[in-house]
Motif scaffolding. Structure first.
Motif: not given
Length: 134
Positions: A103-127
């Protein structure tokens, strides 16, 4: 940081701390490339290019890696010709956490300064790769 010692004008520890800070600044704030990675689904190579940005003196050495600057994802054809480059903002993605699929590259949005970050989840954005026709 100066460590006072009655026998030495300057402590070797303080010199080592300054050297460590200098090296950390070079590694984290200077422009550099990561290794090439292959995308076998599209027969291309990708590389992360990290752009230069200004150091924030208030950030502790141990936290510098969490303050990633702007970066680009470069795509190369099978002959290693650059065919595209997409820039990303600082502190929104964790560019060291990604994986490539059909499907493409899944890039982590779990950066500590990203307001979408949820520390108890691993989240990725599909590029997704889109072919651009002239």
């Amino acid at each position: 940081m100066e460590i006072v010692n009655s026998f030495l004008k300057s402590s070797p520890t303080s010199l080592l701390m300054l050297m460590a800070l200098h090296i950390a600044n070079i590694l984290n704030y200077s422009p550099h490339y990561e290794s090439l990675d292959i995308d076998p689904y599209r027969n291309v190579f990708i590389r992360f290019a990290f752009h230069e940005f200004e150091p924030d003196e208030s950030i502790a050495i141990n936290d510098m890696r969490n303050y990633s600057g702007p970066f680009s994802i470069q795509v190369f054809d099978s002959e290693l010709n650059l065919i595209s480059e997409t820039a990303f903002e600082a502190n929104q993605y964790h560019p060291f956490d990604y994986f490539i699929t059909e499907n493409g590259i899944y890039l982590s949005i779990n950066h500590p300064l990203n307001h979408k970050n949820k520390e108890d989840e691993m989240n990725f954005e599909l590029l997704k790769f889109e072919e651009i026709t002239p």
